[in-house]
Design an enzyme around this catalytic site. Sequence first.
Site, PDB file in Angstrom:
ATOM      1  N   LEU A  82     -15.172 -23.687  19.431  1.00 20.92           N
ATOM      2  CA  LEU A  82     -16.271 -23.270  18.548  1.00 20.92           C
ATOM      3  C   LEU A  82     -17.129 -22.165  19.153  1.00 20.92           C
ATOM      4  CD1 LEU A  82     -16.375 -26.801  18.355  1.00 20.92           C
ATOM      5  CD2 LEU A  82     -17.486 -26.013  16.278  1.00 20.92           C
ATOM      6  N   ALA A  83     -17.015 -21.926  20.468  1.00 19.28           N
ATOM      7  CA  ALA A  83     -17.908 -20.945  21.101  1.00 19.28           C
ATOM      8  C   ALA A  83     -17.756 -19.594  20.408  1.00 19.28           C
ATOM      9  CB  ALA A  83     -17.571 -20.807  22.584  1.00 19.28           C
ATOM     10  N   THR A 131     -14.541 -19.244  10.027  1.00 21.45           N
ATOM     11  CA  THR A 131     -15.504 -19.136   8.937  1.00 21.45           C
ATOM     12  C   THR A 131     -14.851 -18.598   7.661  1.00 21.45           C
ATOM     13  OG1 THR A 131     -17.379 -17.778   8.229  1.00 21.45           O
ATOM     14  CG2 THR A 131     -16.078 -16.885   9.995  1.00 21.45           C
ATOM     15  N   ASP A 132     -15.465 -18.895   6.515  1.00 22.67           N
ATOM     16  CA  ASP A 132     -14.976 -18.326   5.251  1.00 22.67           C
ATOM     17  C   ASP A 132     -15.295 -16.825   5.157  1.00 22.67           C
ATOM     18  OD1 ASP A 132     -17.746 -18.471   4.905  1.00 22.67           O
ATOM     19  OD2 ASP A 132     -17.668 -19.439   2.945  1.00 22.67           O
ATOM     20  N   GLU A 133     -16.150 -16.322   6.075  1.00 21.06           N
ATOM     21  CA  GLU A 133     -16.575 -14.917   5.969  1.00 21.06           C
ATOM     22  C   GLU A 133     -15.420 -13.951   6.237  1.00 21.06           C
ATOM     23  OE1 GLU A 133     -20.503 -14.078   7.500  1.00 21.06           O
ATOM     24  OE2 GLU A 133     -21.083 -16.170   7.284  1.00 21.06           O
ATOM     25  N   TYR A 156     -19.440  -9.412  12.691  1.00 20.28           N
ATOM     26  CA  TYR A 156     -19.194 -10.846  12.950  1.00 20.28           C
ATOM     27  C   TYR A 156     -17.894 -11.291  12.295  1.00 20.28           C
ATOM     28  CZ  TYR A 156     -19.396 -15.898  12.090  1.00 20.28           C
ATOM     29  OH  TYR A 156     -19.078 -17.229  11.989  1.00 20.28           O
ATOM     30  N   LYS A 160     -14.312 -12.569  13.935  1.00 19.42           N
ATOM     31  CA  LYS A 160     -13.730 -13.892  13.672  1.00 19.42           C
ATOM     32  C   LYS A 160     -12.332 -13.725  13.058  1.00 19.42           C
ATOM     33  CE  LYS A 160     -15.276 -17.509  14.133  1.00 19.42           C
ATOM     34  NZ  LYS A 160     -15.281 -18.439  15.309  1.00 19.42           N
ATOM     35  N   LYS A 195     -31.083 -18.472  11.292  1.00 18.93           N
ATOM     36  CA  LYS A 195     -30.270 -18.577  10.074  1.00 18.93           C
ATOM     37  C   LYS A 195     -31.175 -19.007   8.921  1.00 18.93           C
ATOM     38  CE  LYS A 195     -26.450 -17.869  12.515  1.00 18.93           C
ATOM     39  NZ  LYS A 195     -25.637 -18.870  13.152  1.00 18.93           N
ATOM     40  N   HIS A 290     -24.040  -6.424   2.965  1.00 22.08           N
ATOM     41  CA  HIS A 290     -24.325  -7.833   2.635  1.00 22.08           C
ATOM     42  C   HIS A 290     -23.313  -8.388   1.627  1.00 22.08           C
ATOM     43  CE1 HIS A 290     -27.922 -10.754   1.748  1.00 22.08           C
ATOM     44  NE2 HIS A 290     -26.821 -11.384   2.093  1.00 22.08           N
TER      45      HIS A 290
END
Length: 350
Positions: A82-83, A131-133, A156, A160, A195, A290
């Site tokens: 997870l890091a 992530t879903d991103e 980011y 990922k 966040k 965004h």
Amino acid sequence: MKKFIITGGAGFIGSHVVRRFVKNYPDYQIINLDKLTYAGNLANLKDIENAPNYKFIKGDIVDAVFIDELFATEQPDAVIHLAAESHVDRSIVSPLDFVMTNIVGTVNLLNAARYHWKGEYDSHRFYHVSTDEVYGTLGEHGMFTEETAYDPHSPYSASKAGSDHFVRAYQDTYGMNTVISNCSNNYGSYHFPEKLIPLAIHNITQNKPVPVYGKGENVRDWLWVEDHARAIDVIFHSAAPGTTYNIGGHNEWKNIDLINLLCSILDKKLGRAEGESAKLITYVTDRAGHDLRYAIDAARLKNELGWTPSITFEEGLEKTVDWYLANEEWLNDVTSGHYQQYYEDQYSNR
Ligand code: NAD
Ligand code: TYD
């Protein structure tokens, strides 16, 4: 006895995963490997720090020699990774930090696993938390499935996505036993207040402006962090090698609606007149690049492994607000020092 290295265990989601594994599996030995960046905090694990099956090791996954030595000494059976550098706004300011930890750090762990687990890949598992991103952004309709093509937009999510590709490459090239899950936005206790949800709770309680990016119309799909930790547990123990699972709460909220809901919950809890907290809402310059909307289709996880969220958003948000109100000391600790400088830089020019 199985030995796990959980990376990033002092962070928000990692601390919930570590706690769950330490408590639910007394016959597993859990090593929490964490660099303790601004986002890592051992206070998140106070309740289990003396458990006999738990150990903390401070270290940086970007340091390949250290990671190799750690695998040699500890001989883990599994990694739950997870890091990461996890905040989109910080990735816009310092993309290279994200390349280093999220891509180079992940490849260092994969290399150590490839070398130390050689000939025994079937009995060793590398679980990568993502992530879903990575899927990019949705318009008004549709949801991300595991087949959605990657289309990351922020440094980011790009980092990922890169790490996910490396994990799949190690599965396909070397036959390692890997699993990936891609989760939507989490909320809950121990969430660092950079966040949206913890930042809004913190600012509302302190009577400070609540910054809403752009028009507040971006949509996120929120999942209670303990349900994410439970999904990781289920997937770790049941998924076939090389599989991917999406995790999400079927719980889409426009940012502005979510902030209004938080304001009204806090009006009641703080004894303010209805509408008082909402006066703190302040529209600020939008985030660059965004993403408009995220929404997860978690049907595969439900149909194949039987996982569904355990609580409603109303219940989860209430628990979360109560936790922040009861843990002012934790909030004050993490919002002092470096964070104050970050907050100043991030919001002063918006
Ligand atoms: P976080 O920022 O709260 O915690 C990250 C942890 O990693 C911290 O404890 C930090 O000290 C540690 N860390 C950072 N760099 C390191 C390094 N070089 N070496 C060792 N440790 C290091 O993050 P989070 O929100 O808990 O996210 C955890 C994981 O879940 C990340 O991989 C993230 O991409 C993923 N994820 C997060 C969300 C979310 O909503 N927060 C959603 C889906 C997936
Ligand atoms: P965030 O919690 O940073 O998660 P992510 O960007 O990974 O989804 O942000 C959630 C949403 O809230 C996102 O659309 C950006 C927005 N946002 C604000 O409007 N104001 C803020 O101060 C922050 C931090 C985020």
